[in-house]
Motif scaffolding. Structure first.
Motif, PDB file in Angstrom:
ATOM      1  N   ASN B  65      71.237  57.493  29.500  1.00 14.04           N
ATOM      2  CA  ASN B  65      71.278  56.157  30.098  1.00 14.04           C
ATOM      3  C   ASN B  65      72.370  55.938  31.149  1.00 14.04           C
ATOM      4  N   ALA B  68      71.224  53.666  33.867  1.00 16.44           N
ATOM      5  CA  ALA B  68      71.088  52.248  33.512  1.00 16.44           C
ATOM      6  C   ALA B  68      72.450  51.602  33.268  1.00 16.44           C
ATOM      7  N   VAL B  69      73.365  52.317  32.616  1.00 18.48           N
ATOM      8  CA  VAL B  69      74.703  51.758  32.381  1.00 18.48           C
ATOM      9  C   VAL B  69      75.400  51.545  33.729  1.00 18.48           C
ATOM     10  N   SER B  71      73.960  51.014  36.537  1.00 19.09           N
ATOM     11  CA  SER B  71      73.302  49.848  37.168  1.00 19.09           C
ATOM     12  C   SER B  71      73.952  48.564  36.691  1.00 19.09           C
ATOM     13  N   GLY B  72      74.277  48.522  35.393  1.00 18.33           N
ATOM     14  CA  GLY B  72      74.929  47.342  34.825  1.00 18.33           C
ATOM     15  C   GLY B  72      76.348  47.182  35.336  1.00 18.33           C
ATOM     16  N   VAL B  73      77.066  48.302  35.429  1.00 12.06           N
ATOM     17  CA  VAL B  73      78.444  48.259  35.949  1.00 12.06           C
ATOM     18  C   VAL B  73      78.427  47.746  37.391  1.00 12.06           C
ATOM     19  N   SER B  75      76.092  46.023  38.912  1.00 13.67           N
ATOM     20  CA  SER B  75      75.653  44.620  38.979  1.00 13.67           C
ATOM     21  C   SER B  75      76.805  43.691  38.605  1.00 13.67           C
ATOM     22  N   ALA B  76      77.595  44.106  37.611  1.00 11.66           N
ATOM     23  CA  ALA B  76      78.750  43.294  37.198  1.00 11.66           C
ATOM     24  C   ALA B  76      79.759  43.212  38.344  1.00 11.66           C
ATOM     25  N   LEU B  77      79.992  44.336  39.024  1.00 15.43           N
ATOM     26  CA  LEU B  77      80.932  44.327  40.149  1.00 15.43           C
ATOM     27  C   LEU B  77      80.431  43.399  41.264  1.00 15.43           C
ATOM     28  N   ALA B 104      65.866  56.767  33.808  1.00 11.96           N
ATOM     29  CA  ALA B 104      66.907  55.770  34.110  1.00 11.96           C
ATOM     30  C   ALA B 104      67.457  55.980  35.517  1.00 11.96           C
ATOM     31  N   ARG B 111      65.808  50.739  42.488  1.00 10.42           N
ATOM     32  CA  ARG B 111      66.353  49.381  42.608  1.00 10.42           C
ATOM     33  C   ARG B 111      67.480  49.289  43.646  1.00 10.42           C
ATOM     34  N   HIS B 113      70.719  50.443  43.615  1.00  7.52           N
ATOM     35  CA  HIS B 113      72.113  50.196  43.226  1.00  7.52           C
ATOM     36  C   HIS B 113      73.068  51.089  44.018  1.00  7.52           C
TER      37      HIS B 113
END
Lengths: 388, 293
Positions: B65, B68-69, B71-73, B75-77, B104, B111, B113
């Motif tokens: 993952n 995906a992780v 992608s989350g990092v 997106s948070a930034l 992933a 997407r 990122h």
């Protein structure tokens, strides 16, 4: 403000009020309306959030994990197969002590494929280190999300929270729901702040390798926290009551229990049907009652025991089964009485699997059967057809 | 004084190509970075609690993952409006990139990122004991593609991970090797200078799994390129823009003979199999125009 809303729309609105920074989800029936609602709020500019449409539930949970670790509040929602595909990440999020709030629109597990409600999905991940709530009504489901974020992010907790709402019954049902004002939610739920996060100014290593010297202590730490959570949940639901003027959440709810001789223990929306049935039966003078479990993990053992210890006949009614064993909740309720002196008759009943309707007659049947022979795992409302 | 961002003292094997590559990557990236790592040797040898070799923020979640992780990092930034200040690197081995983690990664690339993904390719699941992966070469002797009376090792050639990544139309895709560290450094710098998803596929010899002497890591890595078995190529937005040219075409035996995993290919009975490996190298040379004419 009171509005007549579909359950999923109510949850979307309440999640938006909790101000997440990252939302990531993958579509699965009957969860879809929740994330569609959130996507529309984003599209209309009413919600400022990074909305990440991922390629699987495994990635939805992983994406939330990454956002949370970077210091941003996150949200996801899923159901059934989606939750099981996430299962690996579900355990990982708890192990990393990241405060995710997830809505599970409870649905049966395949095969055969079935999109209707039971609790097999969430009950199957009960051992993962997540706090699990089960909602009876849409209002309760909505309120539990606000309480869930507050609880999950509490520095004494830092464990993820799963809000379980019965698929279709609550996700697609309509109710008059009180959606609180943003100012009140902001007052109750402070901004997300994580001390141990991914930050180049204070580099930390998260997700380490822990061998036999340390692993066990990490599990013990979660277990200790779960014990603390049992006193933190009432604290938070009391504060919720003071802030919003509504008494929802908590560990358990007692309905007509004081003098009850026969009691059903259950979780989720079926409790509404049980309450109505109890009202009808009580009109005939029979002393029946309900113990509703709101918090399934951590299991409020002492509260359940105290509530039931004077009851002679107890039925555990559940929408899940450990195939080859018993109903999971039945096993736990029964174990609470072991070695304590009282020896009530406790029977286990499996109901409503795959969305089979649970009617007042189903509930009456259970109360009737309680007076008979004790049973461990009896299916209610089975049809007389043979399937191999 | 030079202070590496992947500190010494970790538990990698002597001659580990991945440890060398990972240090080069993070040193070039600098301190303003968040590293997301799949499960594998790198995470195991560098994060054994209570120690860590990482001087930059590092997170390991699961085997598949990192895409995906990360992608989350990222997106948070973005949400925190720090996306321009901090680089995100998602890294994995060959299994975590081309097999279990491919979905992933593909999602993250599609997407768009702003993340640099890195594959440390040592051509098998080394962390679990040298089992074949989708990036294991043809006829490699591994513990799950063993050589025997009815087998000459792994039955298929390497998956073309570079072109799979490139087909996503992302800004930059390149292969590199620890054998040519300056070329590797240039590619890391270039990747980090571009927005959007980037993919860097780094060939990393593994003395344990490839069964070569630990002091031969760089030589083995260079020969993989010089024989045409691991071409160094660069794609921008799906188009091939640059290749590492070869002055001469070395026969594959020069590469194979240094490694125990290919020993069976050098026996007189293995002529036909050896020819199939040579064909792969010849095919790469032709496909990417590697030879100086």
């Amino acid at each position: 403000m009171k509005e007549y809303l579909e359950g999923s729309q109510a949850i979307a609105k309440v999640v938006a009020l909790c101000r997440p920074g990252v939302i990531s989800a993958y579509p699965i029936t009957p969860q879809t309306h929740i994330v569609e609602g959130l996507a529309q709020l984003v599209a209309d500019g009413e919600l400022k959030v990074e909305f990440v449409n991922v390629e699987s539930e495994h990635s939805a949970a992983s994406c939330c994990l990454g956002a949370l670790a970077t210091g941003v509040r996150a949200y996801t929602s899923t159901s059934s197969q989606g939750l099981l595909l996430m299962a690996e990440v579900i355990f990982n999020i708890a192990g990393l002590r990241l405060p995710l709030v997830l809505t599970c629109a409870n649905r049966a597990v395949s095969a055969p494929i079935n999109i209707w409600n039971d609790h097999q999905d969430s009950v199957t991940v009960r051992d993962s280190g997540w706090i699990q709530f089960y909602a009876e009504s849409i209002q309760e489901a909505a309120d539990l999300h606000i309480q869930g974020y507050r609880l999950s992010e509490d520095k004494r907790v830092l464990l993820p929270v799963m809000i379980n709402i019965d698929g279709y019954i609550l996700t697609h049902g309509y109710e008059v729901v009180d959606i609180p004002a943003q100012e009140l939610v902001d007052k109750f739920l402070p901004p997300y702040q994580l001390e141990r996060k991914l930050d180049p100014t204070h580099p930390l290593t998260l997700g380490v390798l822990a061998g036999p010297d340390y692993y066990m202590e990490t599990r013990f730490a979660i277990e200790k926290t779960m014990e603390d959570v049992l006193s933190i949940i009432p604290e938070i639901s009391n504060e919720f009551h003071r802030t919003f003027g509504r008494n929802t959440g908590g560990l358990i709810e007692k309905y007509c229990l004081e003098d009850a001789q026969r009691v059903i223990v259950a979780m989720g929306s079926v409790c509404g049907t049980i309450k109505e049935t109890i009202d009808e039966i009580r009109e005939k003078g029979e002393k029946v009652g309900l113990l509703k479990i709101i918090t399934y993990r951590p299991l409020p053992q002492e509260e359940i025991y105290q509530a039931l210890k004077k009851v002679k006949e107890i039925a555990v009614l559940e929408k899940a089964i450990s195939l080859g064993g018993f109903g999971p909740l039945y096993t736990e309720i029964k174990s609470l009485f072991q070695g304590k002196g009282e020896n009530p008759k406790i029977s286990g009943f499996i109901v409503g699997l795959g969305g089979r309707d649970i009617t007042k007659n189903s509930i009456k049947t259970v109360f009737d059967k309680l007076s008979g022979k004790q049973t461990d795992c009896e299916f209610i409302d089975l049809k007389n057809v043979e399937i191999r | 004084m030079y202070k590496p961002l992947l500190s010494p003292g970790h538990t990698a094997c002597g001659g580990c190509g991945q440890a060398l590559a990972a240090r080069l990557v993070v040193d070039i990236a600098g301190p303003n970075v968040i590293v997301v790592n799949n499960t594998g040797c790198l995470e195991v040898f560098s994060t054994g609690y209570p120690d860590s070799s990482w001087e930059v923020p590092f997170i390991h979640s699961l085997f598949e993952n990192a895409g995906a992780v990360a992608s989350g990092v990222e997106s948070a930034l973005k949400y925190l409006k720090k996306e321009d200040q901090i680089n995100v690197i998602a890294q994995a081995g060959d299994g975590g990139t081309a097999d279990i983690g491919l979905q992933a990664l593909s999602g993250m690339w599609e997407r768009g990122h702003n993340v640099l993904s890195i594959c440390y390719d040592n051509e098998a699941y080394m962390n679990t004991g040298i089992q074949r992966s989708g990036l294991t070469p043809l006829d490699t002797n591994t513990t799950t593609s063993p050589v025997g009376k009815f087998s000459s090792g792994n039955i298929r050639p390497k998956k073309n991970m570079i072109e799979i990544a490139s087909a996503h139309g992302i800004s930059y895709v390149a292969s590199a090797t620890v054998g040519f560290p300056r070329d590797l450094q240039r590619k890391i710098k270039k990747a980090l200078s571009l927005k959007g998803p980037k993919f860097l596929h780094i060939h990393c010899p593994c003395p344990l799994g490839w069964r070569h002497e630990p002091n031969l890591t760089l030589e083995v890595a260079k020969l993989a390129v010089e024989t045409g078995l691991f071409p160094l190529v660069e794609f921008e937005f799906g188009k091939l823009i640059n290749v590492y040219k070869l002055k001469e075409h070395k026969p594959v035996e020069e590469y194979l003979k240094l490694q125990g995993r290919f020993k069976h290919l050098l026996s007189p009975e293995a002529k036909a199999e050896l020819a199939r490996v040579q064909e792969i190298a010849d095919g790469n040379i032709e496909r990417y125009g590697l030879l100086v004419k």
